[in-house]
Scaffold this motif. Sequence first.
Motif, mmCIF file in Angstrom:
data_model
loop_
_atom_site.group_PDB
_atom_site.id
_atom_site.type_symbol
_atom_site.label_atom_id
_atom_site.label_comp_id
_atom_site.label_asym_id
_atom_site.label_seq_id
_atom_site.Cartn_x
_atom_site.Cartn_y
_atom_site.Cartn_z
ATOM 1 N N ALA A 60 -18.088 -65.232 15.561
ATOM 2 C CA ALA A 60 -18.794 -63.451 15.090
ATOM 3 C C ALA A 60 -18.979 -63.306 13.759
ATOM 4 O O ALA A 60 -19.063 -64.250 12.773
ATOM 5 C CB ALA A 60 -16.881 -62.872 15.232
ATOM 6 N N HIS A 61 -18.928 -62.072 13.498
ATOM 7 C CA HIS A 61 -19.162 -61.363 12.004
ATOM 8 C C HIS A 61 -17.832 -61.037 11.624
ATOM 9 O O HIS A 61 -17.041 -60.308 11.819
ATOM 10 C CB HIS A 61 -20.284 -60.050 12.358
ATOM 11 N N SER A 62 -18.569 -60.844 10.548
ATOM 12 C CA SER A 62 -17.059 -60.719 9.225
ATOM 13 C C SER A 62 -17.314 -59.368 8.875
ATOM 14 O O SER A 62 -18.353 -58.463 9.449
ATOM 15 C CB SER A 62 -17.411 -61.628 8.054
ATOM 16 N N VAL A 63 -15.935 -58.383 8.920
ATOM 17 C CA VAL A 63 -16.259 -57.593 7.924
ATOM 18 C C VAL A 63 -17.335 -57.053 6.974
ATOM 19 O O VAL A 63 -17.485 -58.557 6.467
ATOM 20 C CB VAL A 63 -15.217 -56.523 7.784
ATOM 21 N N PRO A 64 -18.047 -56.085 6.287
ATOM 22 C CA PRO A 64 -18.740 -55.805 5.670
ATOM 23 C C PRO A 64 -18.102 -56.077 4.226
ATOM 24 O O PRO A 64 -16.940 -55.652 3.882
ATOM 25 C CB PRO A 64 -19.823 -54.504 5.609
ATOM 26 N N TYR A 65 -19.104 -56.922 3.081
ATOM 27 C CA TYR A 65 -18.092 -57.010 1.665
ATOM 28 C C TYR A 65 -19.061 -56.084 0.468
ATOM 29 O O TYR A 65 -20.297 -56.304 1.133
ATOM 30 C CB TYR A 65 -17.711 -57.877 1.175
ATOM 31 N N LEU A 66 -17.673 -55.101 -0.187
ATOM 32 C CA LEU A 66 -18.868 -55.422 -1.693
ATOM 33 C C LEU A 66 -19.155 -56.809 -2.260
ATOM 34 O O LEU A 66 -17.755 -57.188 -2.320
ATOM 35 C CB LEU A 66 -18.292 -54.251 -2.168
ATOM 36 N N VAL A 67 -20.004 -56.810 -2.958
ATOM 37 C CA VAL A 67 -20.280 -57.258 -3.748
ATOM 38 C C VAL A 67 -19.717 -56.905 -5.815
ATOM 39 O O VAL A 67 -21.090 -55.912 -5.886
ATOM 40 C CB VAL A 67 -22.066 -58.130 -3.776
ATOM 41 N N ASP A 68 -18.853 -57.217 -6.063
ATOM 42 C CA ASP A 68 -18.612 -56.736 -7.331
ATOM 43 C C ASP A 68 -18.860 -57.724 -8.516
ATOM 44 O O ASP A 68 -18.014 -58.557 -8.712
ATOM 45 C CB ASP A 68 -17.348 -56.051 -6.926
ATOM 46 N N SER A 69 -19.283 -57.084 -8.762
ATOM 47 C CA SER A 69 -20.414 -58.329 -9.973
ATOM 48 C C SER A 69 -19.925 -57.803 -10.895
ATOM 49 O O SER A 69 -20.315 -59.280 -12.740
ATOM 50 C CB SER A 69 -21.283 -58.981 -10.130
ATOM 51 N N HIS A 70 -18.570 -57.035 -11.963
ATOM 52 C CA HIS A 70 -18.824 -56.397 -12.947
ATOM 53 C C HIS A 70 -17.946 -57.445 -14.070
ATOM 54 O O HIS A 70 -18.183 -57.545 -15.150
ATOM 55 C CB HIS A 70 -17.844 -55.379 -13.368
ATOM 56 N N ASP A 71 -16.827 -58.502 -13.115
ATOM 57 C CA ASP A 71 -16.151 -58.930 -13.909
ATOM 58 C C ASP A 71 -15.795 -60.595 -13.402
ATOM 59 O O ASP A 71 -15.769 -61.113 -12.657
ATOM 60 C CB ASP A 71 -14.862 -58.350 -14.063
ATOM 61 N N GLY A 72 -17.071 -61.089 -13.642
ATOM 62 C CA GLY A 72 -17.438 -62.229 -12.889
ATOM 63 C C GLY A 72 -17.643 -61.963 -11.181
ATOM 64 O O GLY A 72 -18.854 -61.188 -11.460
ATOM 65 N N LEU A 73 -17.737 -62.831 -10.386
ATOM 66 C CA LEU A 73 -18.235 -62.614 -8.943
ATOM 67 C C LEU A 73 -16.991 -61.573 -8.365
ATOM 68 O O LEU A 73 -16.312 -62.998 -7.882
ATOM 69 C CB LEU A 73 -19.061 -63.349 -8.723
ATOM 70 N N ARG A 74 -16.668 -60.432 -7.925
ATOM 71 C CA ARG A 74 -15.859 -60.773 -6.177
ATOM 72 C C ARG A 74 -15.655 -59.925 -5.143
ATOM 73 O O ARG A 74 -17.395 -59.245 -5.080
ATOM 74 C CB ARG A 74 -14.677 -59.214 -7.008
ATOM 75 N N LEU A 75 -15.726 -60.028 -4.305
ATOM 76 C CA LEU A 75 -15.718 -59.419 -2.662
ATOM 77 C C LEU A 75 -14.647 -58.820 -2.543
ATOM 78 O O LEU A 75 -13.870 -59.439 -2.285
ATOM 79 C CB LEU A 75 -15.931 -60.816 -1.798
ATOM 80 N N VAL A 76 -15.058 -57.945 -2.150
ATOM 81 C CA VAL A 76 -14.232 -56.806 -1.736
ATOM 82 C C VAL A 76 -14.613 -55.896 -0.120
ATOM 83 O O VAL A 76 -15.744 -55.476 -0.036
ATOM 84 C CB VAL A 76 -14.595 -55.671 -2.808
ATOM 85 N N VAL A 77 -13.265 -56.041 0.368
ATOM 86 C CA VAL A 77 -13.567 -55.153 1.854
ATOM 87 C C VAL A 77 -14.683 -53.953 1.797
ATOM 88 O O VAL A 77 -13.974 -52.711 0.595
ATOM 89 C CB VAL A 77 -12.536 -55.218 2.279
ATOM 90 N N HIS A 78 -15.280 -53.785 2.121
ATOM 91 C CA HIS A 78 -16.351 -52.251 2.340
ATOM 92 C C HIS A 78 -15.885 -51.419 2.134
ATOM 93 O O HIS A 78 -13.932 -51.264 3.508
ATOM 94 C CB HIS A 78 -17.323 -52.878 3.141
#
Length: 195
Positions: A60-78
């Motif tokens: 299956a495909h995951s939900v899309p995630y935003l890539v937040d690299s402002h403070d390290g790297l975080r994935l956030v549900v779109h």
Amino acid sequence: YAACGLGEYRNGEFIASDWLRLTWGDSHYAPSAFQDEVGRWCVLFWMRGIGGDGDGWAGAHSVPYLVDSHDGLRLVVHPDIAGYRRPASIDGPLGPHVDVLWTHGVDGSVSLIVGATTIEVGADHGEVTIRVDERRIAKLPSDGSVRLLIDGGVVEVVVGGRICGAAIAGGAVQIQGSGSIEVWELERSWPVEEV
């Protein structure tokens, strides 16, 4: 698991300044990066272990995630996923597609019964352990909240910008736990044809 490099693209060459882990557990892999309609970098994963021979499909495909690299790297549900939310209550019957936000203190737990599958998330002094049918999927540092997306036979869990997931039986969802629990049912994004 999936990993990525952070760095710069100079003179036709990518120079990595750091390598980071993107996913935990054995489900999310094969990420595909893309830009959304407003130019933000996003990532989508293939999820293994979902479905099987008897289902007529696998993966299956995951939900899309935003890539937040402002403070390290975080994935956030779109944020587009929020457009599919409909208010719900943990006290009422829930369908097989839900979005749960659990905010916890130093310790506590939340349990989701999804059909024949039990998902347990426990917080203990800054760490969260995720179990599916007593099998540990991941142990991650927590920032005080955990997001769980249940989509039929899939669970995706986001803890402090880190993600993991697993196959589940699917079915109606029941939730109980400590702390603050917000829940929304998710609408299907496209009609399902009966075969």
